[in-house]
Motif scaffolding. Structure first.
Motif, short mmCIF file in Angstrom:
data_model
loop_
_atom_site.label_atom_id
_atom_site.label_comp_id
_atom_site.label_asym_id
_atom_site.label_seq_id
_atom_site.Cartn_x
_atom_site.Cartn_y
_atom_site.Cartn_z
N SER A 58 -7.19 3.98 11.04
CA SER A 58 -7.88 2.79 11.53
C SER A 58 -8.17 2.96 13.01
O SER A 58 -7.27 3.26 13.80
N ASP A 83 -12.55 -0.22 -2.02
CA ASP A 83 -13.41 -0.45 -0.86
C ASP A 83 -13.07 0.43 0.34
O ASP A 83 -13.73 0.34 1.38
N ILE A 84 -12.03 1.26 0.22
CA ILE A 84 -11.63 2.11 1.34
C ILE A 84 -12.17 3.53 1.11
O ILE A 84 -11.81 4.17 0.11
N LYS A 105 -15.11 2.22 9.96
CA LYS A 105 -14.32 1.78 8.82
C LYS A 105 -12.90 2.36 8.86
O LYS A 105 -12.67 3.44 9.38
N THR A 106 -11.98 1.63 8.26
CA THR A 106 -10.68 2.18 7.93
C THR A 106 -10.86 3.10 6.73
O THR A 106 -11.60 2.77 5.80
N PHE A 143 -9.09 6.66 4.25
CA PHE A 143 -8.00 7.57 3.91
C PHE A 143 -8.39 9.01 4.27
O PHE A 143 -9.55 9.41 4.14
N ALA A 193 -6.86 1.63 -6.83
CA ALA A 193 -6.11 0.61 -6.10
C ALA A 193 -6.87 0.05 -4.91
O ALA A 193 -6.72 -1.14 -4.57
N PHE A 194 -7.71 0.88 -4.27
CA PHE A 194 -8.39 0.47 -3.04
C PHE A 194 -9.87 0.89 -3.10
O PHE A 194 -10.31 1.77 -2.37
N LEU A 228 -6.17 6.30 -5.69
CA LEU A 228 -6.61 5.56 -4.52
C LEU A 228 -7.85 4.72 -4.83
O LEU A 228 -7.95 3.55 -4.40
N MET A 239 0.82 -1.21 0.00
CA MET A 239 0.00 0.00 0.00
C MET A 239 0.85 1.26 0.00
O MET A 239 0.56 2.24 -0.69
N LEU A 247 -3.67 6.87 6.22
CA LEU A 247 -4.63 5.79 6.42
C LEU A 247 -4.99 5.75 7.90
O LEU A 247 -4.11 5.68 8.76
#
Length: 258
Positions: free
Chosen positions: A105, A56-57, A76-77, A79, A53-54, A50, A1, A103
């Motif tokens: 969390s 679901d974030i 949720k995690t 950005f 690549a990600f 982003l 990541m 990021l």
């Protein structure tokens, strides 16, 4: 990541430098803070990378939030993105502006990238390690060097905001007998603490989470901390605050090792 975050930050930084060299178009938000075409272009670049690549974030990004686009981040995690931190430095032709991607969390910044395109330096952190690299040609990231906070000695060096210093911050420094301080723009203040070039950064004026998260991630990975004025760790993802807007930070103090 982390490689993808670095690539996104460097790509955004290249676009920022193009605008910097050409001269930015400047507008002002409802809070009278400046925004430029560099902020908006850089955010688009970061979000595109982003999301690809990600997917679901969720992403909380400064200009998107200003436009009313706030994703669901509950539990949720996610950005946190500031595409151009230190817009005033950018407009005033200083070099200490940055691209910030973090990021988050469970309220904690667990990874982050801070890129200073005009200085050709990128800081990055994840898994409890912080590093610094030189970026050459605005695209090529060199070999990283691991960084860490220094132990505080007899001579305490503080950092303060160049554009957003306050009487409260000056009073804090005086109260703690700190007379040696430097004014620096953007999230670079966290990074200077992280590489052991200063000891403390009190911030007794308003910030937003995207201003601080990436730099805070670097600082924490380097052995430092960011705490509120009651000593609790600064947290992220703050919504529905009775006393302030979503994602607004309370006053805080960032510091290296004691």
């Amino acid at each position: 990541m982390l490689d993808i975050l670095e690539e996104a930050a460097v790509a955004a930084g290249k676009a920022i430098i193009d605008v910097y060299n050409a001269g930015p178009d400047i507008a002002y938000k409802s809070d009278c803070s400046p925004v430029t075409d560099a902020d908006e272009t850089a955010e688009r670049i970061i979000l595109d990378k982003l999301v690809a690549a990600f997917p679901d974030i969720p992403i909380v990004a400064e200009e998107s939030v200003a436009a009313g686009h706030v994703p669901d981040i509950d539990g949720k995690t996610f950005f946190l993105v500031d595409p151009l931190d230190g817009t005033r430095e950018f407009v005033n032709r200083h070099h200490d502006f940055t691209v910030n991607i973090a990021l988050i969390s469970k309220g904690e910044p667990i990874a982050g990238v801070v890129y200073a395109p005009a200085l050709g330096i990128i800081y990055a952190a994840d898994h409890g390690k912080a590093k610094k690299s030189v970026v050459s040609g605005l695209t090529s990231i060199g070999r990283p060097v691991v960084i860490g906070c220094r132990n505080r000695g007899d001579r305490i060096v503080a950092l303060a905001s160049r554009s957003h210093n306050s009487e409260e911050t000056v009073a804090y420094l005086a109260e703690h007998g700190i007379t040696d301080y430097e004014s620096v723009g953007s999230s670079l203040k966290f990074c200077l603490l992280a590489e052991g070039l200063a000891d403390i950064y009190p911030r007794l004026s308003r910030t937003m989470e995207w201003d601080t998260a990436a730099g805070d991630a670097v600082l924490r990975a380097a052995g430092g901390e960011t705490v509120t004025m009651n000593g609790d760790p600064l947290t992220y993802g703050k919504r529905n605050q009775a006393h302030d807007a979503d994602f607004a930070n309370p006053f805080f103090v960032s510091r290296g090792r004691s």
